[in-house]
Design an enzyme around this catalytic site. Sequence first.
Site, PDB file in Angstrom:
ATOM      1  N   ASP A  89       0.820  -1.222  -0.005  1.00 30.43           N
ATOM      2  CA  ASP A  89       0.037   0.068  -0.229  1.00 30.43           C
ATOM      3  C   ASP A  89       0.582   0.885   0.017  1.00 30.43           C
ATOM      4  O   ASP A  89       0.487   2.032  -0.208  1.00 30.43           O
ATOM      5  CB  ASP A  89      -1.215  -0.471   1.055  1.00 30.43           C
ATOM      6  CG  ASP A  89      -1.944   1.276   0.968  1.00 30.43           C
ATOM      7  OD1 ASP A  89      -2.208   1.464  -0.121  1.00 30.43           O
ATOM      8  OD2 ASP A  89      -2.709   1.985   2.174  1.00 30.43           O
ATOM      9  N   SER A 136      -7.499   5.241  -0.288  1.00 27.03           N
ATOM     10  CA  SER A 136      -7.519   3.697  -0.113  1.00 27.03           C
ATOM     11  C   SER A 136      -8.603   3.480   0.171  1.00 27.03           C
ATOM     12  O   SER A 136      -8.895   3.998   0.286  1.00 27.03           O
ATOM     13  CB  SER A 136      -5.920   2.431   0.656  1.00 27.03           C
ATOM     14  OG  SER A 136      -5.031   2.886   0.136  1.00 27.03           O
ATOM     15  N   GLN A 161      -6.026  -2.502  -6.260  1.00 27.50           N
ATOM     16  CA  GLN A 161      -6.524  -0.776  -5.623  1.00 27.50           C
ATOM     17  C   GLN A 161      -7.032   0.104  -5.911  1.00 27.50           C
ATOM     18  O   GLN A 161      -7.015   0.114  -7.210  1.00 27.50           O
ATOM     19  CB  GLN A 161      -5.392  -0.598  -4.638  1.00 27.50           C
ATOM     20  CG  GLN A 161      -5.631   0.378  -3.505  1.00 27.50           C
ATOM     21  CD  GLN A 161      -4.578   1.093  -2.316  1.00 27.50           C
ATOM     22  OE1 GLN A 161      -4.052   1.980  -2.993  1.00 27.50           O
ATOM     23  NE2 GLN A 161      -3.972   0.040  -1.425  1.00 27.50           N
TER      24      GLN A 161
END
Length: 290
Positions: A207, A231, A281
Amino acid sequence: MTNPAERLVDLLDLERIEVNIFRGRSPEESLQRVFGGQVAGQALVAAGRTTDGDRPVHSLHAYFLRPGRPGVPIVYEVERVRDGRSFTTRRVTAVQQGRTIFNLTASFHRPEEAGFEHQLPPARTVPDPEQLPTVADEVRDHLGALPDALERMARRQPFDIRYVDRLRWTHEETKDAEPRSAVWMRAVGPLGDDPLVHTCALTYASDMTLLDAVRIPVEPLWGPRGFDMASLDHAMWFHRPFRADEWFLYDQESPVATGGRGLARGRIYDRGGNLLVSVVQEGLFRRLGT
């Protein structure tokens, strides 16, 4: 002083407060919200702690629902959805101050012999990590010195990150840039020999830079920011065993950005070009001041 890699292992070492309930620390940071990779990594630890440990994680799907508050513990509640002959499924809810901030579903699979294998080769050839400067060195070269805040952040950083393409500092440098980015990464110190720790550490790392690919055509990765990003969801598929304290290449691209959201996908390879992990993502992008 504790090595940042050791601090990461400690961060992933959750306190068990009930059979299916765990509590994780959330360090007091200068960030406005808890880093999403931390929550995902801790949630995966909680899921793994309720299995027999003989089945590695093969996939996870997660949603970031609310921003977490730094310095406030996070409670992870695990639902044992399925324990089958080959697959184990767990659902994890992360709660902070009585509110759900994150959901994760993880699937664990007993390795099998399928009789065949294939993978597409890496999309491009890149320099070895030893040939590339660290992020801190690139910033020092550009600014002459690392600002105090970045210096403190660099000392706490559990991963060595080296961008394959040089950092861009101005909007002129981003003009006509493709929405692609690649970095070499590895933990800055040993992470031990527990495969679950390495999987959760890489989940943490996944991430850190993925949404860079969305930003590259819009603004420099370093310097003044014009957009806030967060996110929204995160999915990973684990194909082969790996160690997160050995170099891996994270090749990232953004196929589309529209409606205030950007999609990014990444492929993680070892030094031999073997595909280890696939990542997708979506992130929310908002212009600052709006």
